[in-house]
Design a protein around this motif. Structure first.
Motif, PDB file in Angstrom:
ATOM      1  N   ARG A   1       1.880   9.255  -6.152  1.00 43.69           N
ATOM      2  CA  ARG A   1       2.333  10.637  -6.127  1.00 43.69           C
ATOM      3  C   ARG A   1       3.498  10.966  -7.213  1.00 43.69           C
ATOM      4  O   ARG A   1       3.479  12.039  -7.589  1.00 43.69           O
ATOM      5  CB  ARG A   1       3.126  10.719  -4.738  1.00 43.69           C
ATOM      6  CG  ARG A   1       2.110  10.630  -3.558  1.00 43.69           C
ATOM      7  CD  ARG A   1       2.805  10.898  -2.250  1.00 43.69           C
ATOM      8  NE  ARG A   1       2.253  10.923  -1.227  1.00 43.69           N
ATOM      9  CZ  ARG A   1       1.978   9.764  -0.380  1.00 43.69           C
ATOM     10  NH1 ARG A   1       2.695   8.745  -0.621  1.00 43.69           N
ATOM     11  NH2 ARG A   1       1.141   9.608   0.785  1.00 43.69           N
TER      12      ARG A   1
ATOM     13  N   ALA B   1       0.952   3.857  -3.147  1.00 43.49           N
ATOM     14  CA  ALA B   1       0.718   5.508  -2.629  1.00 43.49           C
ATOM     15  C   ALA B   1       1.834   6.284  -3.331  1.00 43.49           C
ATOM     16  O   ALA B   1       1.488   7.416  -3.985  1.00 43.49           O
ATOM     17  CB  ALA B   1       0.434   5.461  -1.270  1.00 43.49           C
ATOM     18  N   GLU B   2       3.017   5.897  -3.030  1.00 42.85           N
ATOM     19  CA  GLU B   2       4.375   6.608  -3.534  1.00 42.85           C
ATOM     20  C   GLU B   2       4.187   6.685  -5.201  1.00 42.85           C
ATOM     21  O   GLU B   2       4.597   7.817  -5.797  1.00 42.85           O
ATOM     22  CB  GLU B   2       5.557   5.894  -2.975  1.00 42.85           C
ATOM     23  CG  GLU B   2       6.686   6.725  -3.388  1.00 42.85           C
ATOM     24  CD  GLU B   2       6.704   8.301  -2.855  1.00 42.85           C
ATOM     25  OE1 GLU B   2       7.397   9.040  -3.868  1.00 42.85           O
ATOM     26  OE2 GLU B   2       6.117   8.711  -2.047  1.00 42.85           O
TER      27      GLU B   2
ATOM     28  N   VAL C   1      -5.202   3.882  -3.403  1.00 38.13           N
ATOM     29  CA  VAL C   1      -4.870   2.745  -2.694  1.00 38.13           C
ATOM     30  C   VAL C   1      -6.149   1.764  -2.118  1.00 38.13           C
ATOM     31  O   VAL C   1      -6.517   0.667  -2.495  1.00 38.13           O
ATOM     32  CB  VAL C   1      -4.048   2.944  -1.388  1.00 38.13           C
ATOM     33  CG1 VAL C   1      -3.987   1.417  -0.643  1.00 38.13           C
ATOM     34  CG2 VAL C   1      -2.532   3.338  -1.640  1.00 38.13           C
ATOM     35  N   ALA C   2      -7.148   2.450  -1.604  1.00 37.80           N
ATOM     36  CA  ALA C   2      -8.481   2.046  -1.310  1.00 37.80           C
ATOM     37  C   ALA C   2      -9.234   1.540  -2.467  1.00 37.80           C
ATOM     38  O   ALA C   2      -9.870   0.479  -2.446  1.00 37.80           O
ATOM     39  CB  ALA C   2      -9.036   3.087  -0.362  1.00 37.80           C
TER      40      ALA C   2
ATOM     41  N   ASP D   1       0.816  -1.132  -0.042  1.00 37.24           N
ATOM     42  CA  ASP D   1       0.140  -0.117   0.088  1.00 37.24           C
ATOM     43  C   ASP D   1       0.815   1.311   0.026  1.00 37.24           C
ATOM     44  O   ASP D   1       0.670   2.077  -0.735  1.00 37.24           O
ATOM     45  CB  ASP D   1      -0.997  -0.047   1.318  1.00 37.24           C
ATOM     46  CG  ASP D   1      -2.057  -1.190   1.048  1.00 37.24           C
ATOM     47  OD1 ASP D   1      -2.296  -1.836   0.205  1.00 37.24           O
ATOM     48  OD2 ASP D   1      -2.587  -1.145   2.096  1.00 37.24           O
ATOM     49  N   ALA D   2       1.643   1.321   0.856  1.00 34.11           N
ATOM     50  CA  ALA D   2       2.654   2.464   0.978  1.00 34.11           C
ATOM     51  C   ALA D   2       3.717   2.694  -0.331  1.00 34.11           C
ATOM     52  O   ALA D   2       3.530   3.991  -0.879  1.00 34.11           O
ATOM     53  CB  ALA D   2       3.698   2.474   1.985  1.00 34.11           C
TER      54      ALA D   2
ATOM     55  N   ASP E   1      -3.923   7.812  -1.093  1.00 32.16           N
ATOM     56  CA  ASP E   1      -4.591   6.938  -0.117  1.00 32.16           C
ATOM     57  C   ASP E   1      -5.982   6.582  -0.580  1.00 32.16           C
ATOM     58  O   ASP E   1      -6.256   5.392  -0.295  1.00 32.16           O
ATOM     59  CB  ASP E   1      -4.861   7.518   1.297  1.00 32.16           C
ATOM     60  CG  ASP E   1      -3.459   7.750   1.943  1.00 32.16           C
ATOM     61  OD1 ASP E   1      -2.468   6.917   1.896  1.00 32.16           O
ATOM     62  OD2 ASP E   1      -3.301   8.744   2.836  1.00 32.16           O
TER      63      ASP E   1
ATOM     64  N   ASP F   1      -6.154  11.480  -4.784  1.00 36.60           N
ATOM     65  CA  ASP F   1      -5.421  11.246  -3.473  1.00 36.60           C
ATOM     66  C   ASP F   1      -4.887  10.152  -3.341  1.00 36.60           C
ATOM     67  O   ASP F   1      -5.297   8.798  -3.552  1.00 36.60           O
ATOM     68  CB  ASP F   1      -6.591  11.572  -2.412  1.00 36.60           C
ATOM     69  CG  ASP F   1      -6.067  10.968  -1.076  1.00 36.60           C
ATOM     70  OD1 ASP F   1      -4.935  11.629  -0.641  1.00 36.60           O
ATOM     71  OD2 ASP F   1      -6.533   9.953  -0.368  1.00 36.60           O
TER      72      ASP F   1
END
Length: 647
Positions: A118, A114-115, A362-363, A110-111, A359, A357
């Motif tokens: 970005r 998210a990166e 990711v969701a 997930d992290a 996050d 966004d």
């Protein structure tokens, strides 16, 4: 009659097969046949038999685009036996307790995902490489059981518990099997009618059907609205390449599924192309790649470390009819794949736009994977006691379906209807062509298929237009008009061969004194030749509609740009002596004009440009007549000027 399905269930090693249920049909088809792998779409064997083809993402290289090559075969099931079974009867025969997937994992955390989101927003959208991009991740696991029996058991779970799928299917071939409930038709060609079905915008409701207030908030969300319009534009580019009359849009509709609700449009047009060529020209859906399409493939290769396999490809069914074949091809999403060693993959992706966004994206990937992972037994079902198939509301719902059902539903209908209030009616209404202007136009493709829509509108306005890629273009004096088209990238980058060639071609055309029009990226190149500075905007304008002033004429136009030229409104450029139309507050240049020269930053051809056709008609009148004149009042600008009332 259930002979074929029963034989598949009884066999230890069944023949290659597919089981398919199309949306709204009370039956499903069982197809058994022989496997043939081919190299190109044109090699799909349409020799009289029905064919089901698994088309991998790497096939997009047939359009000249970049894709990581994992060797995934273009696999064809040539059907020799088939039967149709009632849905309830089929479900009763399919395995009731599907094989559970073990060792569930994810290839990108997930992290890390998210990166990546970005980086794509900052480094790709922020540098003008495109309007939106889809980046995938994969959930993985293993089974020890037979792939053939596993996909049939998972198919039952999807048929019982998933709602709103365009196709629900299982396919088994040696070493490659798939099962899924895909919500989205990519393209179909039935009796000469070509349809595409762009779906974008995702509302998550994992605990059950959404409350009206939540649905109203979703429909009003700017990010979700822009996301859908951008993919409509991208698929209209494809429709304009396939259909001589372009494509008409219908909708928007709500696409209701068990855990997600999407918004969608339907695009329709007519074509006499071979269905394999229709499929080639529309590879692949922007809802699973991004836009512009060519650059999206390059961005995918940069940010996804492994090949896509069949994710974002299609499952194409070719059905023989008198005089040819019909095509129905859903997108391969919400699908699980099983390899010859029992490895299971469930790839999912999210559409990244300037408002995304990390996050939230990711969701979204978790929500999109949930339906398939639940069917695979990899995650628990919310209501494990439920053994009956739900009776959902219609999966595709337009605004009229909400009328007269109460105040809350009326709010939803109004929001759906309002999606079209500020879109170009040219793409939704019948088109009556102008008389011929007895003029030709060379449209130079600078890396964005918006040129197909632009060429279609030029033809509609009476100009004989042809499109050529930038690296093949020669602005011959015999062309009455040269249109330099839009494209991705930084116009200041002289080391980019595309930018250098556009610069060279434009200098040649300007020296000839013959009419020329430049759009978006090419407008920025012209601005540099005219001595204006070009800089990145504070925030990208990708899929943004603005009300602007074009030399005293108001116009509502769609923009897809990250860079802009800067000058005072009404000023004259240091070189070329072009008049500037710019935003009075910011100095961002909207257009330039001079004798037999014009340019516009916005996309007149976009569905986001309700005044685009009228502005384009005015530009043609001026360029081909010698002086650029634009509509001068609201009435002229908002009413498309077509002989016979085109829109």
């Amino acid at each position: 009659m259930t002979r074929l399905l029963a034989s598949l269930l009884a066999a230890t090693d069944p023949a290659p097969f597919a089981v398919v249920r199309r949306e709204h049909e009370p039956t499903l088809d069982v197809l058994v046949g022989d496997v043939v792998d081919v190299d190109r779409l044109a090699d799909i064997p349409l020799d009289g038999a029905e064919v089901l083809a698994l088309v991998p993402f790497r096939q997009v290289r047939e359009r000249g685009f970049v894709a990581r090559d994992d060797g995934a075969p273009l696999r064809c099931l040539v059907v020799r036996e088939r039967e149709t079974i009632g849905l309830d009867e089929a479900i009763s025969l399919l395995p009731e307790h599907p094989i559970a997937v073990d060792d569930l994992a994810v290839d990108v955390s997930d992290a890390e995902y998210a990166e990546r989101v970005r980086r794509v927003i900052d480094d790709e959208i922020g540098r003008g490489e495109g309007a939106n991009f889809v980046i995938r991740r994969e959930f993985t696991g293993r089974i020890e059981a037979s792939a053939a029996h596993s996909v049939l058991g998972w198919l039952r779970a999807l048929l019982e518990h998933e709602a709103g799928a365009y196709w629900t299917f299982a396919v088994y071939t040696p070493g490659l099997s798939a099962v899924g409930a895909t919500p989205e038709r990519h393209v179909s060609s039935i009796d000469g009618v070509v349809s595409m079905n762009p779906i974008s915008g995702t509302f998550r409701h994992l605990a059950g059907p959404p409350a009206d207030d939540d649905l109203v908030a979703f429909l009003g969300d700017v990010k979700e609205r822009e996301e859908l319009v951008m993919v409509v534009d991208e698929e209209l580019k494809m429709m304009s390449a396939v259909c001589p009359d372009g494509g008409r849009i219908r909708g928007p509709f709500l696409k209701r599924m068990s855990r997600l609700t999407h918004t969608e449009y339907l695009l329709e047009g007519r074509s006499d192309l071979d269905p394999r060529e229709v499929l080639r020209l529309t590879m692949f859906a922007p809802t699973v790649t991004g836009s512009p399409m060519g650059n999206a493939c390059t961005v995918i290769a940069r940010h996804e470390s492994t090949a896509r396999g069949y994710y974002a490809g299609v499952l194409a069914r070719f059905t023989p009819r008198v005089g040819g074949y019909d095509l129905d091809a859903p997108i391969l999403i919400r699908t699980a794949y099983v390899d010859g060693e029992g490895g299971v993959r469930v790839p999912v992706g999210a559409t990244l736009v300037r408002h995304s966004d990390p996050d939230g994206e990711v969701a979204e990937t978790h929500a999109k994977a949930a339906g398939v992972l639940t069917a695979l037994g990899a995650i628990p079902r919310a209501d494990p006691a439920s053994a009956k198939r739900p009776t959902p509301a219609p999966s595709t719902t337009d605004a009229s379906a909400f009328r007269d059902r109460g105040r809350e539903d009326d709010r939803i209908a109004t929001l759906l209807d309002s999606r079209n209030d500020h879109l170009a009616t040219f793409w939704s209404a019948p088109q009556a062509a102008h008389p011929s202007r007895r003029a030709t136009a060379l449209v130079i493709d600078a890396g964005d298929d918006f040129t197909t829509m632009l060429a279609h509108q030029l033809r509609h306005l009476g100009v004989e237009a042809r499109v050529v890629p930038w690296n093949e273009a020669v602005p011959e004096a015999s062309d009455d008009l040269v249109v330099f088209g839009p494209g991705p990238g930084d116009p200041r980058n002289s080391a980019d061969p595309r930018m250098a060639r556009l610069h060279e071609l434009m200098v040649e055309r300007l020296a000839s004194g013959a009419p020329m029009l430049a759009v978006c990226l090419s407008h920025q190149v012209l601005a540099t030749l005219a001595g204006l500075p070009v800089s990145p905007l504070p925030a990208p304008r990708q899929g943004v509609q603005l009300d602007i002033d074009l030399f005293g004429a108001p116009a509502s136009i769609g923009f897809y740009n990250t860079f802009a030229a800067l000058a005072d409104n009404g000023s004259i450029t240091p070189s070329l002596d072009l008049e500037v139309a710019a935003d009075a507050a910011t100095g961002v240049v909207h257009a330039l004009r001079g004798p037999r020269v014009a340019s516009v930053q916005g996309h007149l051809e976009s569905v986001l440009s309700p005044d685009g056709l009228a502005v384009l008609a005015g530009l043609l009148d001026g360029l081909l007549g010698g002086e650029v004149v634009l509509p001068v009042d609201d009435a002229a600008c908002h009413e498309p000027v077509t002989a016979g009332g085109a829109a």
